[in-house]
Design a protein around this motif. Sequence first.
Motif, mmCIF file in Angstrom:
data_model
loop_
_atom_site.group_PDB
_atom_site.id
_atom_site.type_symbol
_atom_site.label_atom_id
_atom_site.label_comp_id
_atom_site.label_asym_id
_atom_site.label_seq_id
_atom_site.Cartn_x
_atom_site.Cartn_y
_atom_site.Cartn_z
ATOM 1 N N LYS A 94 26.696 -10.735 -36.677
ATOM 2 C CA LYS A 94 26.258 -9.992 -35.489
ATOM 3 C C LYS A 94 25.158 -10.775 -34.767
ATOM 4 C CE LYS A 94 27.281 -5.591 -37.797
ATOM 5 N NZ LYS A 94 28.550 -5.380 -37.054
ATOM 6 N N PRO A 95 25.508 -11.881 -34.135
ATOM 7 C CA PRO A 95 24.496 -12.707 -33.479
ATOM 8 C C PRO A 95 24.045 -12.138 -32.139
ATOM 9 C CG PRO A 95 26.671 -13.632 -33.113
ATOM 10 C CD PRO A 95 26.851 -12.461 -34.033
ATOM 11 N N VAL A 96 22.879 -12.582 -31.711
ATOM 12 C CA VAL A 96 22.415 -12.291 -30.362
ATOM 13 C C VAL A 96 22.221 -13.617 -29.635
ATOM 14 C CG1 VAL A 96 21.271 -10.142 -31.000
ATOM 15 C CG2 VAL A 96 19.961 -12.273 -31.027
ATOM 16 N N LEU A 97 22.359 -13.584 -28.323
ATOM 17 C CA LEU A 97 22.067 -14.740 -27.478
ATOM 18 C C LEU A 97 20.710 -14.470 -26.848
ATOM 19 C CD1 LEU A 97 23.042 -17.431 -26.254
ATOM 20 C CD2 LEU A 97 23.964 -16.096 -24.339
ATOM 21 N N LEU A 98 19.670 -15.113 -27.358
ATOM 22 C CA LEU A 98 18.307 -14.885 -26.881
ATOM 23 C C LEU A 98 18.056 -15.717 -25.630
ATOM 24 C CD1 LEU A 98 15.570 -13.494 -27.469
ATOM 25 C CD2 LEU A 98 14.926 -15.571 -28.730
ATOM 26 N N LYS A 99 17.713 -15.012 -24.524
ATOM 27 C CA LYS A 99 17.513 -15.685 -23.246
ATOM 28 C C LYS A 99 16.049 -15.781 -22.851
ATOM 29 C CE LYS A 99 21.985 -14.480 -21.206
ATOM 30 N NZ LYS A 99 22.657 -13.949 -19.992
ATOM 31 N N GLY A 100 15.257 -14.792 -23.259
ATOM 32 C CA GLY A 100 13.859 -14.810 -22.855
ATOM 33 C C GLY A 100 13.019 -13.874 -23.701
ATOM 34 N N LEU A 101 11.708 -14.000 -23.540
ATOM 35 C CA LEU A 101 10.754 -13.178 -24.269
ATOM 36 C C LEU A 101 9.839 -12.466 -23.272
ATOM 37 C CD1 LEU A 101 9.908 -15.815 -27.012
ATOM 38 C CD2 LEU A 101 11.409 -13.831 -27.257
ATOM 39 N N ALA A 102 9.037 -11.562 -23.772
ATOM 40 C CA ALA A 102 8.177 -10.745 -22.906
ATOM 41 C C ALA A 102 7.302 -11.610 -22.003
ATOM 42 C CB ALA A 102 7.298 -9.845 -23.778
ATOM 43 N N GLY A 103 7.029 -11.085 -20.805
ATOM 44 C CA GLY A 103 6.173 -11.800 -19.868
ATOM 45 C C GLY A 103 6.881 -12.859 -19.065
ATOM 46 N N GLY A 104 8.210 -12.804 -19.028
ATOM 47 C CA GLY A 104 8.965 -13.776 -18.239
ATOM 48 C C GLY A 104 9.096 -15.143 -18.877
ATOM 49 N N VAL A 105 8.952 -15.219 -20.203
ATOM 50 C CA VAL A 105 9.096 -16.497 -20.911
ATOM 51 C C VAL A 105 10.583 -16.773 -21.140
ATOM 52 C CG1 VAL A 105 8.568 -17.789 -23.013
ATOM 53 C CG2 VAL A 105 6.879 -16.193 -22.063
ATOM 54 N N THR A 106 11.074 -17.858 -20.594
ATOM 55 C CA THR A 106 12.480 -18.210 -20.778
ATOM 56 C C THR A 106 12.655 -19.031 -22.057
ATOM 57 O OG1 THR A 106 12.235 -20.229 -19.446
ATOM 58 C CG2 THR A 106 12.954 -18.222 -18.311
ATOM 59 N N VAL A 107 13.785 -18.851 -22.709
ATOM 60 C CA VAL A 107 14.130 -19.655 -23.883
ATOM 61 C C VAL A 107 15.104 -20.716 -23.413
ATOM 62 C CG1 VAL A 107 15.195 -19.644 -26.163
ATOM 63 C CG2 VAL A 107 13.764 -17.721 -25.451
ATOM 64 N N GLU A 108 14.715 -21.981 -23.551
ATOM 65 C CA GLU A 108 15.479 -23.091 -22.991
ATOM 66 C C GLU A 108 15.847 -24.094 -24.083
ATOM 67 O OE1 GLU A 108 12.593 -24.567 -20.299
ATOM 68 O OE2 GLU A 108 12.729 -22.833 -18.950
ATOM 69 N N PRO A 109 17.154 -24.296 -24.348
ATOM 70 C CA PRO A 109 18.277 -23.487 -23.873
ATOM 71 C C PRO A 109 18.352 -22.158 -24.614
ATOM 72 C CG PRO A 109 19.059 -25.143 -25.408
ATOM 73 C CD PRO A 109 17.585 -25.410 -25.216
ATOM 74 N N GLU A 110 19.213 -21.274 -24.114
ATOM 75 C CA GLU A 110 19.392 -19.981 -24.760
ATOM 76 C C GLU A 110 19.822 -20.187 -26.213
ATOM 77 O OE1 GLU A 110 22.290 -18.290 -22.197
ATOM 78 O OE2 GLU A 110 20.865 -17.792 -20.616
ATOM 79 N N ALA A 111 19.362 -19.293 -27.089
ATOM 80 C CA ALA A 111 19.544 -19.509 -28.522
ATOM 81 C C ALA A 111 20.455 -18.463 -29.154
ATOM 82 C CB ALA A 111 18.189 -19.488 -29.224
ATOM 83 N N THR A 112 21.480 -18.913 -29.854
ATOM 84 C CA THR A 112 22.330 -18.019 -30.645
ATOM 85 C C THR A 112 21.750 -17.948 -32.050
ATOM 86 O OG1 THR A 112 24.311 -18.603 -29.380
ATOM 87 C CG2 THR A 112 24.643 -17.631 -31.564
#
Length: 249
Positions: free
Chosen positions: A99-117
């Motif tokens: 049951k993976p998630v694709l993490l795109k960002g964190l609180a405060g508008g912090v982007t995760v680059e690249p998106e993380a599975t």
Amino acid sequence: MASILVLAGAADLPKEGPLPLSRPAPQAADETTPPPAEVMPEKEPAEDAKEKEEAEKAKERPHEDDKAEAACRAALAQAGATFEEAKVVDDGKACGIDKPVLLKGLAGGVTVEPEATIRCETALQLARWMDGSVKPALEAAMPGETITGLSQASAYVCRNRNGATEGKISEHAFGNAIDLAGFTLKSGKAVTIRPADKDSTLEGAFQRAITEAACLYFTTVLDPGSDAAHQNHLHLDVKERRGGYRYCW
């Protein structure tokens, strides 16, 4: 020519038995490094059987519980993370995430680059660490700056630990780990993870502070001082260990 050995303080030496051998040099740390060994009594057959059973289970990827995963996703959303449900990752018996998630960002508008599975638990601890330790440490080290981006070097990948051709499966292969390469700040400045044990600058102090704090959230923390394989990133994972043991190097 016969050699002559001169002993200083011979009176202090034990009267019987051989002299103690010198201690071997420490080995480089990596994801596989176990806690310091202790002298243990001989194992009973039942203990050996249990260890063999656990070793066999370790060859299979973990399987998530529906209720636990639902609770994790609720907590992740409450923490302000941006994510999507990802497709099941199945790379065979040893690699994958149910049951993976694709993490795109964190609180405060912090982007995760690249998106993380990754697994939800990994994403949740990352979010908690960022808000609880990384952001306050940055404010102390660089007042007025904020983090706008998190650069990850590795999330899910089916491989052995440290990319070795043989050995144990990496926690990356279960979605339990993420490697952090650095941060992008509001000013445009990039803060990269690097060897910082002897860095007397505020940026060096910031890296040391967040590395130490990471072990409050993750069960494994490896930094550039651990070994050659981690010279440019922090390895953070949520591997479960008996007795709640954590490995912070």
